[in-house]
Write a protein that holds these residues in place. Structure first.
Motif, PDB file in Angstrom:
ATOM      1  N   ALA A  85     -36.390   9.784  -2.716  1.00  0.00           N
ATOM      2  CA  ALA A  85     -35.891   8.937  -3.801  1.00  0.00           C
ATOM      3  C   ALA A  85     -35.051   7.825  -3.197  1.00  0.00           C
ATOM      4  O   ALA A  85     -34.135   8.089  -2.409  1.00  0.00           O
ATOM      5  N   VAL A  86     -35.373   6.600  -3.558  1.00  0.00           N
ATOM      6  CA  VAL A  86     -34.619   5.428  -3.112  1.00  0.00           C
ATOM      7  C   VAL A  86     -33.922   4.849  -4.333  1.00  0.00           C
ATOM      8  O   VAL A  86     -34.572   4.302  -5.233  1.00  0.00           O
ATOM      9  N   ASN A  87     -32.607   4.989  -4.380  1.00  0.00           N
ATOM     10  CA  ASN A  87     -31.830   4.516  -5.533  1.00  0.00           C
ATOM     11  C   ASN A  87     -31.357   3.095  -5.249  1.00  0.00           C
ATOM     12  O   ASN A  87     -30.279   2.863  -4.715  1.00  0.00           O
ATOM     13  N   GLY A 134     -36.091  17.484   0.360  1.00  0.00           N
ATOM     14  CA  GLY A 134     -36.045  16.140  -0.211  1.00  0.00           C
ATOM     15  C   GLY A 134     -35.110  15.248   0.564  1.00  0.00           C
ATOM     16  O   GLY A 134     -34.249  15.708   1.316  1.00  0.00           O
ATOM     17  N   SER A 135     -35.314  13.952   0.392  1.00  0.00           N
ATOM     18  CA  SER A 135     -34.488  12.947   1.060  1.00  0.00           C
ATOM     19  C   SER A 135     -34.128  11.872   0.055  1.00  0.00           C
ATOM     20  O   SER A 135     -35.015  11.300  -0.599  1.00  0.00           O
ATOM     21  N   ILE A 136     -32.837  11.597  -0.084  1.00  0.00           N
ATOM     22  CA  ILE A 136     -32.345  10.578  -1.009  1.00  0.00           C
ATOM     23  C   ILE A 136     -31.706   9.462  -0.198  1.00  0.00           C
ATOM     24  O   ILE A 136     -30.915   9.720   0.715  1.00  0.00           O
ATOM     25  N   VAL A 137     -32.059   8.225  -0.538  1.00  0.00           N
ATOM     26  CA  VAL A 137     -31.480   7.046   0.120  1.00  0.00           C
ATOM     27  C   VAL A 137     -30.884   6.158  -0.957  1.00  0.00           C
ATOM     28  O   VAL A 137     -31.604   5.631  -1.819  1.00  0.00           O
ATOM     29  N   ASN A 138     -29.576   5.997  -0.931  1.00  0.00           N
ATOM     30  CA  ASN A 138     -28.897   5.079  -1.844  1.00  0.00           C
ATOM     31  C   ASN A 138     -28.746   3.733  -1.154  1.00  0.00           C
ATOM     32  O   ASN A 138     -28.605   3.660   0.073  1.00  0.00           O
ATOM     33  N   ILE A 139     -28.741   2.675  -1.939  1.00  0.00           N
ATOM     34  CA  ILE A 139     -28.581   1.341  -1.368  1.00  0.00           C
ATOM     35  C   ILE A 139     -27.161   0.868  -1.629  1.00  0.00           C
ATOM     36  O   ILE A 139     -26.739   0.688  -2.767  1.00  0.00           O
ATOM     37  N   SER A 140     -26.426   0.676  -0.539  1.00  0.00           N
ATOM     38  CA  SER A 140     -25.066   0.180  -0.591  1.00  0.00           C
ATOM     39  C   SER A 140     -25.077  -1.296  -0.210  1.00  0.00           C
ATOM     40  O   SER A 140     -25.910  -2.070  -0.673  1.00  0.00           O
ATOM     41  N   SER A 141     -24.161  -1.693   0.653  1.00  0.00           N
ATOM     42  CA  SER A 141     -23.987  -3.087   1.065  1.00  0.00           C
ATOM     43  C   SER A 141     -22.934  -3.096   2.164  1.00  0.00           C
ATOM     44  O   SER A 141     -22.142  -2.146   2.275  1.00  0.00           O
ATOM     45  N   THR A 142     -22.891  -4.149   2.953  1.00  0.00           N
ATOM     46  CA  THR A 142     -21.737  -4.278   3.846  1.00  0.00           C
ATOM     47  C   THR A 142     -20.445  -4.294   3.029  1.00  0.00           C
ATOM     48  O   THR A 142     -19.396  -3.875   3.519  1.00  0.00           O
ATOM     49  N   TYR A 143     -20.533  -4.715   1.780  1.00  0.00           N
ATOM     50  CA  TYR A 143     -19.363  -4.694   0.906  1.00  0.00           C
ATOM     51  C   TYR A 143     -19.033  -3.293   0.409  1.00  0.00           C
ATOM     52  O   TYR A 143     -18.083  -3.110  -0.343  1.00  0.00           O
ATOM     53  N   GLY A 144     -19.816  -2.300   0.822  1.00  0.00           N
ATOM     54  CA  GLY A 144     -19.471  -0.917   0.529  1.00  0.00           C
ATOM     55  C   GLY A 144     -18.395  -0.374   1.444  1.00  0.00           C
ATOM     56  O   GLY A 144     -17.870   0.714   1.207  1.00  0.00           O
ATOM     57  N   HIS A 145     -18.065  -1.130   2.502  1.00  0.00           N
ATOM     58  CA  HIS A 145     -17.012  -0.695   3.420  1.00  0.00           C
ATOM     59  C   HIS A 145     -16.197  -1.881   3.932  1.00  0.00           C
ATOM     60  O   HIS A 145     -15.453  -1.766   4.886  1.00  0.00           O
ATOM     61  N   GLU A 146     -16.347  -3.041   3.297  1.00  0.00           N
ATOM     62  CA  GLU A 146     -15.557  -4.226   3.608  1.00  0.00           C
ATOM     63  C   GLU A 146     -15.057  -4.824   2.295  1.00  0.00           C
ATOM     64  O   GLU A 146     -15.463  -4.411   1.220  1.00  0.00           O
ATOM     65  N   ILE A 177     -31.898  19.267   1.478  1.00  0.00           N
ATOM     66  CA  ILE A 177     -31.886  17.883   0.993  1.00  0.00           C
ATOM     67  C   ILE A 177     -30.958  17.069   1.874  1.00  0.00           C
ATOM     68  O   ILE A 177     -29.836  17.475   2.155  1.00  0.00           O
ATOM     69  N   ARG A 178     -31.436  15.899   2.301  1.00  0.00           N
ATOM     70  CA  ARG A 178     -30.597  14.952   3.020  1.00  0.00           C
ATOM     71  C   ARG A 178     -30.263  13.781   2.102  1.00  0.00           C
ATOM     72  O   ARG A 178     -31.107  13.341   1.319  1.00  0.00           O
ATOM     73  N   VAL A 179     -29.028  13.280   2.216  1.00  0.00           N
ATOM     74  CA  VAL A 179     -28.582  12.150   1.392  1.00  0.00           C
ATOM     75  C   VAL A 179     -27.915  11.128   2.311  1.00  0.00           C
ATOM     76  O   VAL A 179     -26.941  11.449   2.993  1.00  0.00           O
ATOM     77  N   ASN A 180     -28.449   9.936   2.338  1.00  0.00           N
ATOM     78  CA  ASN A 180     -27.918   8.860   3.169  1.00  0.00           C
ATOM     79  C   ASN A 180     -27.882   7.568   2.369  1.00  0.00           C
ATOM     80  O   ASN A 180     -28.411   7.500   1.255  1.00  0.00           O
ATOM     81  N   ALA A 181     -27.283   6.559   2.952  1.00  0.00           N
ATOM     82  CA  ALA A 181     -27.295   5.231   2.337  1.00  0.00           C
ATOM     83  C   ALA A 181     -27.666   4.194   3.385  1.00  0.00           C
ATOM     84  O   ALA A 181     -27.341   4.350   4.570  1.00  0.00           O
ATOM     85  N   VAL A 182     -28.328   3.163   2.952  1.00  0.00           N
ATOM     86  CA  VAL A 182     -28.579   1.975   3.767  1.00  0.00           C
ATOM     87  C   VAL A 182     -27.706   0.860   3.205  1.00  0.00           C
ATOM     88  O   VAL A 182     -27.676   0.640   1.986  1.00  0.00           O
ATOM     89  N   ALA A 183     -26.987   0.194   4.099  1.00  0.00           N
ATOM     90  CA  ALA A 183     -26.059  -0.867   3.700  1.00  0.00           C
ATOM     91  C   ALA A 183     -26.564  -2.208   4.220  1.00  0.00           C
ATOM     92  O   ALA A 183     -26.331  -2.548   5.381  1.00  0.00           O
ATOM     93  N   PRO A 184     -27.256  -2.977   3.391  1.00  0.00           N
ATOM     94  CA  PRO A 184     -27.754  -4.277   3.832  1.00  0.00           C
ATOM     95  C   PRO A 184     -26.625  -5.282   4.017  1.00  0.00           C
ATOM     96  O   PRO A 184     -25.656  -5.303   3.247  1.00  0.00           O
ATOM     97  N   GLY A 185     -26.766  -6.118   5.023  1.00  0.00           N
ATOM     98  CA  GLY A 185     -25.980  -7.340   5.089  1.00  0.00           C
ATOM     99  C   GLY A 185     -26.650  -8.393   4.227  1.00  0.00           C
ATOM    100  O   GLY A 185     -27.542  -8.082   3.422  1.00  0.00           O
ATOM    101  N   PRO A 186     -26.253  -9.660   4.368  1.00  0.00           N
ATOM    102  CA  PRO A 186     -26.882 -10.717   3.578  1.00  0.00           C
ATOM    103  C   PRO A 186     -28.401 -10.721   3.792  1.00  0.00           C
ATOM    104  O   PRO A 186     -28.879 -10.876   4.918  1.00  0.00           O
ATOM    105  N   THR A 187     -29.128 -10.516   2.730  1.00  0.00           N
ATOM    106  CA  THR A 187     -30.585 -10.375   2.792  1.00  0.00           C
ATOM    107  C   THR A 187     -31.208 -11.384   1.838  1.00  0.00           C
ATOM    108  O   THR A 187     -30.695 -11.616   0.740  1.00  0.00           O
ATOM    109  N   ASP A 188     -32.311 -11.959   2.246  1.00  0.00           N
ATOM    110  CA  ASP A 188     -32.921 -13.066   1.515  1.00  0.00           C
ATOM    111  C   ASP A 188     -33.639 -12.568   0.268  1.00  0.00           C
ATOM    112  O   ASP A 188     -34.862 -12.376   0.251  1.00  0.00           O
ATOM    113  N   THR A 189     -32.870 -12.351  -0.776  1.00  0.00           N
ATOM    114  CA  THR A 189     -33.396 -11.866  -2.053  1.00  0.00           C
ATOM    115  C   THR A 189     -32.872 -12.730  -3.189  1.00  0.00           C
ATOM    116  O   THR A 189     -31.931 -13.505  -3.027  1.00  0.00           O
TER     117      THR A 189
END
Length: 249
Positions: A85-87, A134-146, A177-189
């Protein structure tokens, strides 16, 4: 039941979510994408099928628990289980000084970025615990820790996502179950374009990235695919920065 990986992606119609759907489909997964725009969702599902995947779009508002429950149950109904699951569903809210924020701007941001993740994880974990994997990936941001001036509410919501990720990872670590997050920097969206407001602001953001460029949605999707996969089988409770070195500053 097919032995293909079953992947659910919220906020899957644009940007990083869309790129992730394409990446998983290209690898042969069965993919369910969720969003709130029927025409765009059906078009994306057709595109994923053209890549050889079995794919379905489910109209979902992650702020509504009945929608989220139905989304997860529909995924299991279609494919028999839920592997990944990608949230990704999220909003930039209304970036502006704290003196301009209101209870409504807070709710508009947190209901999607925080409540949406909590409700999604609640029902994803329900299914994954029953199947023992199962594997869960939440989407954070560099602003999740800055911090970021003028974006306190958005920043707070992403800090919450990282705290939720680590907490639930600990809750379910013994259940397969594994739970992680990916924290994108500025991304062209499109979200970045809305967030920055002007080409000048976007260009200024790039100067803060050591690699001196925006990330590409596909680069984020590749990181999501990796951390969701068995190649990352001993990684849980981790925040993976994919930000061109931004967090190393």
């Amino acid at each position: 039941m097919s032995d293909k990986q079953v992947v659910l992606i919220t906020g899957g119609l644009t940007g990083i979510g869309r790129a992730s759907a394409i990446a998983f489909a290209t690898l042969g997964a069965n993919v369910v994408v969720a969003g709130r725009r029927d025409a765009a969702g059906k078009t994306l599902a057709e595109e994923l099928r053209s890549l050889g995947a079995e794919a379905e779009f489910v109209n979902t508002d992650v702020r509504r628990e009945d929608d989220v429950r139905a989304l997860v149950d529909r995924t299991v109904e279609l494919f028999g289980r839920l592997d990944v699951a990608v949230n990704n569903a999220g909003t930039e809210g209304r970036p502006s000084p704290i003196t301009d924020q209101t209870a409504q701007t807070y709710a508009d941001t947190f209901d999607t970025n925080v409540l949406g993740v909590i409700l999604s994880m609640k029902h994803e974990v329900r299914v994954m615990q029953a199947q023992g994997s199962g594997s869960i990936v939440n989407i954070s941001s560099t602003y999740g820790h800055e911090g970021a001036a003028g974006a306190a509410v958005y920043v707070a919501s992403k800090h919450a996502v990282e705290g939720i990720t680590k907490s639930v990872a600990l809750e379910v670590a013994g259940s397969g179950i594994r739970v992680n997050a990916v924290a994108p920097g500025p991304t062209d969206t499109g979200m970045l374009t809305r967030f920055t407001g002007t080409p000048e602001n976007k260009a200024a953001l790039v100067t803060e990235v050591p690699m001196r460029r925006l990330g590409l949605p596909k680069e984020l999707a590749d990181a999501i695919v990796y951390i969701a996969s068995e190649r990352a089988s001993y990684i849980t409770g981790h925040i993976l920065n994919v930000d061109g070195g931004h967090s190393a500053n």
